[in-house]
Design an enzyme around this catalytic site. Structure first.
Site, PDB file in Angstrom:
ATOM      1  N   ALA A 257       0.236   8.685  -8.847  1.00  0.00           N
ATOM      2  CA  ALA A 257       1.669   8.656  -9.205  1.00  0.00           C
ATOM      3  C   ALA A 257       1.907   8.150 -10.633  1.00  0.00           C
ATOM      4  CB  ALA A 257       2.460   7.809  -8.204  1.00  0.00           C
TER       5      ALA A 257
ATOM      6  N   TRP B 180      -3.673   3.040  -6.014  1.00  0.00           N
ATOM      7  CA  TRP B 180      -4.993   3.585  -6.378  1.00  0.00           C
ATOM      8  C   TRP B 180      -4.939   4.535  -7.579  1.00  0.00           C
ATOM      9  CZ3 TRP B 180      -2.260   5.920  -2.372  1.00  0.00           C
ATOM     10  CH2 TRP B 180      -2.148   5.166  -1.208  1.00  0.00           C
ATOM     11  N   GLY B 181      -4.174   4.187  -8.600  1.00  0.00           N
ATOM     12  CA  GLY B 181      -4.144   5.020  -9.805  1.00  0.00           C
ATOM     13  C   GLY B 181      -3.344   6.305  -9.678  1.00  0.00           C
TER      14      GLY B 181
ATOM     15  N   ASP C 250       0.838  -1.193   0.000  1.00  0.00           N
ATOM     16  CA  ASP C 250       0.000   0.000   0.000  1.00  0.00           C
ATOM     17  C   ASP C 250       0.879   1.252   0.000  1.00  0.00           C
ATOM     18  OD1 ASP C 250      -2.578   1.078   0.047  1.00  0.00           O
ATOM     19  OD2 ASP C 250      -3.216  -0.313   1.612  1.00  0.00           O
TER      20      ASP C 250
ATOM     21  N   ASP D  25     -10.603   2.577  -2.955  1.00  0.00           N
ATOM     22  CA  ASP D  25     -11.250   1.342  -2.511  1.00  0.00           C
ATOM     23  C   ASP D  25     -12.684   1.223  -3.013  1.00  0.00           C
ATOM     24  OD1 ASP D  25      -8.906   1.363  -1.158  1.00  0.00           O
ATOM     25  OD2 ASP D  25      -9.778   1.104   0.826  1.00  0.00           O
TER      26      ASP D  25
HETATM   27  C1  GLA Z   1      -6.017   0.926   1.656  1.00  0.00           C
HETATM   28  C2  GLA Z   1      -6.152  -0.107   0.546  1.00  0.00           C
HETATM   29  C3  GLA Z   1      -7.169  -1.140   0.940  1.00  0.00           C
HETATM   30  C4  GLA Z   1      -6.800  -1.782   2.271  1.00  0.00           C
HETATM   31  C5  GLA Z   1      -6.624  -0.714   3.331  1.00  0.00           C
HETATM   32  C6  GLA Z   1      -6.057  -1.258   4.622  1.00  0.00           C
HETATM   33  O1  GLA Z   1      -7.160   1.692   1.780  1.00  0.00           O
HETATM   34  O2  GLA Z   1      -6.518   0.517  -0.645  1.00  0.00           O
HETATM   35  O3  GLA Z   1      -7.279  -2.121  -0.069  1.00  0.00           O
HETATM   36  O4  GLA Z   1      -5.609  -2.523   2.112  1.00  0.00           O
HETATM   37  O5  GLA Z   1      -5.732   0.298   2.888  1.00  0.00           O
HETATM   38  O6  GLA Z   1      -5.911  -0.272   5.602  1.00  0.00           O
END
Ligand code: GLA
Length: 630
Positions: A257, A254-255, A188, A275
């Site tokens: 950088a 999450w897309g 992450d 998410d």
């Molecule tokens: C981020 C990730 C999720 C999950 C949470 C855990 O939000 O995008 O998929 O791993 O962290 O805290």
């Protein structure tokens, strides 16, 4: 209008002078998608986050593992059992070793109070499963940054709570992938996104400031090179620890950088958006962030629109239509199929959605082609996925909450309109056939999914837009990453409609596309529209796997969508690093260059569109009817 015919004759190879440094547009003869790790097909399994967030323990995860085996889902491919956030207790400052929350992981207890996950991974492996774990590229985790009130947060001093990889990459990777023998690592990025000096958690002394290297809302503020370097360092540590490459490296940015441009060179799957949550709009949001990235997913490096929420909320068993839509769309996108449900509660209805062998087979099809949008509407979208056996899968999605009528045409499938197309419904097994077009009725949120066969419009071979898994925009011409405006503003539950809403944030606008221009228009050169094409910006280099073809053909030119009449572009085609042809400099409105070159025996064909200026962010070019023929 003067047609420009480019000789099909092989030109002599232009050897680079020894002293010249290779530029990004120079042909390499290489396929640059990473060979690190092992994900020839989208990984399948289970992850604890959607079911339990960080309130995770051995009993819950073991129950999920057992359920995968007992239900038969493991035998269908769901083999990764991944622990997400919440497993760690602290980092031991004497030697930097991570300590497991052994109170919740009894099998991890041992002489060393830090504990070991080796008994856990041994157990999973003995069950025929694989084991995944979770970390963060910064000093701190997403839970610490955003869900500090959740269970399972690290304890101790500021330093002890620094459980992320930052400053410990080699040590932690040896621990995870060596000593503990995990098979998958999700990394992450909250530790380099959230811990700015201005964050109250930092200002109050709970965490040390780091960066931020990622500014999620403002792309130009992100230090793309630094983010990429950190993720690359982790990948290299994994290579050293597991030289056989028997692992999966999952990037979770999450897309942000501009990860789309480099994920393929670094890891095996890469999150395309924030998410998912168990509501229809958020599922669509995650779909949209991945569905126009069809040329950025390849065997061994997949787009990841996040884990499945099948079973929960809008996708629970009282919403089977939505559950099937979600499953269908993820299968068509070649998304990793990672279940996020408490498997102790799984009903047979749920198992039949997650376990539909025909839908799984689409996702796991050997050709590795993400579906392409054949029709991209606000209400209805039609996605077509080309399969290894030469047939196609087609999904017709009703995004809206009211029934709609749509029309599926042979042209959507690149089949001839004058001969019959056979359809098999992959959910109910129903068979039907049509010639030309067929009306389809869709209930609210319904996605119809068919396997289709018909007579190919282009019988000699495959259009490149039918083989996106074999087409890699190694250099896509994007100079300044911009947010993709087609990823609509969502309603975030905690934000509602306060303020001016959630803006588009995922860099991706202007990327290479199948059957569309980089700005989502119909490809067109000098007034001629192309239903089959690769659209990309100038100053690009596309790698194409030869796949045994004899000839490459295309009609190339500057797309009519460019407003820049002073731009000049010349096109070249290369086979295994040797230039086969180069066109003259062309301008907007010039008739397409008609290209036909022999490529027999070539492993990698490269398509280069070179602009006359270094920065040509807004000059789309079209490789119309680009095809590899037998
Ligand atoms: C981020 C990730 C999720 C999950 C949470 C855990 O939000 O995008 O998929 O791993 O962290 O805290």
């Amino acid at each position: 209008m003067k047609l420009r015919y480019v000789a099909a004759a092989l030109l002599a190879a232009t050897a680079l002078a020894d002293t010249a440094e290779a530029g990004p547009l120079d042909a390499t003869g290489q396929w640059s998608v990473t060979s690190r790790g092992h994900a020839p097909l989208p990984p399948m399994g289970w992850n604890s986050w959607n079911a339990f967030n960080s309130d995770v323990d051995e009993e819950k995860v073991l129950a999920a593992a057992k359920a995968l085996v007992d239900s038969g889902l493991a035998a269908k491919g769901y083999v990764y059992v991944n622990i997400d956030d919440g497993w760690w207790l602290r980092r031991r400052t004497s030697d930097g070793r991570l300590m497991i929350r052994t109170a919740r992981w009894p099998s991890a207890r041992g002489k060393d109070p830090a504990g070991s996950f080796r008994p856990w991974t041994d157990k999973l492996h003995a069950m025929g499963l694989k084991a995944g774990i979770y970390s963060d590229i910064g000093r701190n985790s997403c839970g610490q940054a955003y869900t500090a009130q959740f269970a399972g947060q690290p304890e101790g001093t500021v330093e002890e709570r620094e459980v992320g990889l930052y400053g410990h990459i080699q040590q932690d990777i040896v621990l995870f992938m060596g000593e503990w023998n995990f098979d998958m690592l999700k990394v992450d990025g909250c530790g380099i996104r959230a811990m700015s000096p201005a964050n109250p958690l930092v200002a109050s002394g709970q965490y040390r400031a780091l960066g931020p290297l990622i500014d999620y809302e403002t792309l130009p503020n992100t230090d793309i090179a630094a983010v990429r370097a950190l993720y690359t360092e982790v990948g290299e540590a994994m290579d050293r620890t597991r030289p056989r490459g028997d692992f999966v490296y999952s990037l979770c940015l999450w897309g942000s950088a501009d990860v789309r441009a480099w994920a393929g060179k670094v890891g095996n799957m890469s999150r395309t958006s924030e998410d998912i949550s168990p509501n229809w709009e958020r599922m669509l949001h995650n779909l949209d962030a991945a569905s126009r990235r069809e040329l950025y997913a390849h065997p061994n490096s997949w787009n990841d629109p996040d884990m499945l929420f099948v079973g929960t909320g809008a996708f629970d068993m009282d919403h089977l239509v939505e559950a099937r839509s979600h499953m269908t769309l993820w299968a068509m996108l070649n998304a990793p199929l990672i279940i996020g449900y408490d498997m102790r509660k799984a009903s047979s209805a749920l198992l039949s959605v997650l376990g539909n062998p025909k839908v799984i087979a689409l996702n796991q099809d050997a050709a590795g082609n993400q579906a392409v949008l054949a029709y991209d509407g606000e209400t209805v979208q039609i996605l077509v996925k080309s399969l290894a056996d030469g047939t196609k899968a087609v999904a017709v999605l009703n995004r809206s909450g009211i029934p709609v009528d749509a029309t599926l045409t042979a042209a959507h499938l690149k089949y001839r309109a004058d001969s019959p197309v056979a359809l098999t419904d992959l959910w109910d097994g129903g068979e039907r056939a049509f010639t030309g077009e067929v009306p389809v009725h869709l209930e609210s949120h319904q996605t119809l999914l068919f396997k289709a066969s018909g007579t190919r419009e282009h019988p000699g071979g495959l259009y490149l837009s039918e083989m996106p898994g074999s087409v890699n925009p190694a250099v896509d011409g994007v100079v300044h990453p911009m947010a993709d405006p087609l990823v609509h503003r969502g309603l975030l539950p905690w934000r509602s409609t306060r303020g001016d809403g959630e803006h588009s944030v995922y860099g991706g606008w202007g990327g290479a596309r199948a059957d569309a221009t980089p700005f989502a228009q119909t490809p067109k050169i000098a007034g001629k529209a192309y239903a089959s094409a690769i659209g990309v910006l100038a100053n690009s280099r596309i790698e194409v796997r030869g796949n045994g073809a004899a000839t490459f053909t295309a009609e190339a030119g500057i797309d009519d969508a460019t407003a820049d009449t002073s731009a000049r572009v010349r096109f070249s085609v290369h086979a295994d690093g040797k230039r086969l042809l180069q066109t003259d400099w062309m301008k907007r409105g010039d008739a397409p260059a008609m290209i036909a070159v022999p490529v027999k025996g070539a492993r990698i064909i490269e398509l280069v569109a070179e602009g006359n200026r270094a920065e040509m962010q807004d000059v789309p070019v079209t490789w119309g009817k680009a095809a590899l023929d037998r």
